[in-house]
Design an enzyme around this catalytic site. Structure first.
Site, mmCIF file in Angstrom:
data_model
loop_
_atom_site.group_PDB
_atom_site.id
_atom_site.type_symbol
_atom_site.label_atom_id
_atom_site.label_comp_id
_atom_site.label_asym_id
_atom_site.label_seq_id
_atom_site.Cartn_x
_atom_site.Cartn_y
_atom_site.Cartn_z
ATOM 1 N N SER A 116 0.795 -1.001 -0.220
ATOM 2 C CA SER A 116 0.007 -0.035 0.066
ATOM 3 C C SER A 116 0.929 1.195 0.035
ATOM 4 C CB SER A 116 -1.140 0.061 1.301
ATOM 5 O OG SER A 116 -2.012 0.887 1.182
ATOM 6 N N ASP A 118 -8.167 -6.223 -5.760
ATOM 7 C CA ASP A 118 -8.173 -4.814 -5.266
ATOM 8 C C ASP A 118 -8.965 -3.899 -5.922
ATOM 9 O OD1 ASP A 118 -7.173 -3.094 -3.088
ATOM 10 O OD2 ASP A 118 -5.108 -2.673 -4.141
ATOM 11 N N HIS A 133 -6.216 -6.430 -1.572
ATOM 12 C CA HIS A 133 -5.087 -5.669 -1.394
ATOM 13 C C HIS A 133 -4.009 -6.256 -0.656
ATOM 14 C CE1 HIS A 133 -3.378 -1.692 -1.051
ATOM 15 N NE2 HIS A 133 -3.557 -1.430 0.178
#
Length: 479
Positions: A174, A395, A456
């Site tokens: 991220s 994601d 994610h």
């Protein structure tokens, strides 16, 4: 390398050559298990700024062979690597404090940090917000300072915590991807200046916020294609994404960050609260309620203002709240970190409390939040550093389409050949009978993994191909 100014390099010189700082606590700044398999501690990376680290040594080490170390960097910004990356994703114990079969410790030593300072168990003296990192480059300088200390001899023992000859891989998730590329460049500069005795072997960027523009532009079309928004929702999402593009071109980064928050609210409204980390799911109602409660929605007459604050807070906490929602123990993940884990570590100052997300850290980096780091990836590739990009199929926030779009903006001279290469299917336990688990494309020092059935947080959603991937990246002797 143009990342670090002469001032930043001077600061590195001062702190990387200084004596390891010792906290004013009954024991030294570092502690660990009796068998040496774990060590943890604090390093003062700047005046008032104290960074917490936790190192695990793999039981699978092969004697007389270089053993890799993975430095894991969490996202947020303001989410804890020592907490989430460690117990939720790749460490030896899971969030129930039970052994994790898919731990990356089987392939490498693992170094977790609470980065930037102010995150998790890391802290600044007196909660002085001016001591927080305000740019990705400042956070990179702090991390490089930490590495300088860990590669030096530990006090009294004459040993080094990290061995100079062993390969170091910076792996990020991220927003941590932005920290990874800036830290890699800062570390290389420190290595070349003789300040850091590390062997930087590669960088891996997992579902990374490298190009916020390309990410947000992908949201509307992806949600439309998977039936989470209709034509009207697509139009509204695209309109706000284009506003962000305009603001970024004008270098109005703080305003772009505010518009990003507005876009997240639009996506939530148009999709009936799609989950940003797995578009097959809805946003956790429990996480939303917790965010509302923390922000103090208590009185009806303040409802309108409070809802606006809740939207802002939920955007900041969405990442950590999603991870925390996976914990079933009473008291939640904050309870575990502030009791069982704190009791084990013993060196956490009394006035430091572990939180799932540091809003102060997020706010301090508001000016850099929407800035791209494509140029830094380009620089690493051109310097010959091995770069791996991996993306979970499900994601939304860092969707694969947006990641592929920023990859095509690289100026690296190998990009055309990389793009033309065929993808290779990858299988996991059970082989082809179980089905395709991932795809890999590779050319020279760039690899791209498409991880299927994952959102994610790839190591959580599909741990088997993630483990095989890290073994391939690190070329671990334990295959």
């Amino acid at each position: 390398m143009g990342l670090m100014s002469s001032v930043a390099l001077l600061l590195l010189l001062l702190y990387c050559t200084a004596t390891v700082f010792v906290l004013q606590i009954p024991s030294a700044a570092a502690a660990g298990t009796a068998d040496g398999s774990e060590e943890w501690g604090y390093v003062q990376v700047r005046p008032k700024a104290h960074m917490f680290w936790w190192l695990y040594r793999s039981p699978q080490r092969v004697k007389n062979r270089p053993w890799p170390t993975v430095l894991w960097l969490q996202g947020g910004p303001g989410a804890s690597g020592v907490g989430y990356g460690n117990f939720m994703e790749i460490g030896p114990l899971d969030s129930e404090l039970k052994p994790r079969a898919s731990t990356w410790l089987s392939k490498a030593d693992l170094l977790f940090v609470d980065n930037p300072v102010g995150t998790g168990f890391s802290y600044v003296d007196g909660n002085d917000r001016t001591a927080l990192a305000s740019t990705d480059a400042e956070a990179a300088t702090d991390l490089t300072t930490l590495l300088c200390h860990l590669y030096r001899s530990s006090s009294g023992g004459g040993k080094t915590r990290l061995q100079a000859g062993s390969p170091l891989y910076i792996v990020a998730e991220s927003y941590g991807g932005k920290f990874a590329v800036t830290t890699a460049l800062a570390a290389l500069k420190a290595i070349h200046a003789g300040l850091l005795a590390a062997n930087l072997a590669g960088v891996a960027l997992g579902n990374s916020w490298i190009s916020p523009e390309d990410s947000v532009l992908s949201w509307g079309p992806l949600l439309y294609q998977v039936s989470r928004v209709d034509e009207n929702g697509l139009t509204r999402c695209d309109r706000q994404a284009q506003q962000i593009t305009t603001l970024l071109k004008a270098k109005q980064f703080v305003e772009a960050e505010r518009t990003w928050q507005d876009l997240e609210s639009t996506v939530a409204g148009e999709s009936n609260s799609v989950n940003f980390y797995n578009f097959l799911k809805d946003e956790s109602l429990a996480a939303s309620a917790a965010a509302d409660l923390e922000l103090g929605i208590m009185e009806l007459k303040q409802r309108q203002r409070s809802l606006a604050l809740a939207s802002l807070g939920q955007s900041r906490r969405r990442y950590s709240s999603y991870l925390s929602s996976m914990v079933t123990k009473e008291g939640g993940f904050e309870g575990i970190m502030n009791t069982l884990i704190r009791d084990k570590l013993k060196i956490i100052p009394k006035n430091v409390t572990w939180r799932e997300q540091s809003d102060d850290v997020f706010e301090a980096l508001a000016g850099d939040f929407m800035k791209p780091r494509i140029n830094e990836v380009d620089e690493l590739l051109n310097l010959g550093v091995n770069v791996t990009i991996y993306s979970g199929q499900l994601d939304l926030i860092c969707a694969t389409k947006g990641t592929l779009d920023w990859v095509q903006k690289l100026k690296w001279d190998g990009l055309k050949n990389f793009t033309s290469k065929p993808r290779l299917p990858l299988y996991c336990n059970g082989g082809e009978a179980v089905g395709t688990q991932a795809f890999l494309k590779s050319y020279k020092n760039l690899k791209f993994y498409w991880i299927l059935e994952a959102g994610h947080m790839v190591p959580i959603d599909n741990p088997c191909p993630a483990l095989k991937m890290i073994g391939d990246i690190t070329q671990s002797p334990a295959q």
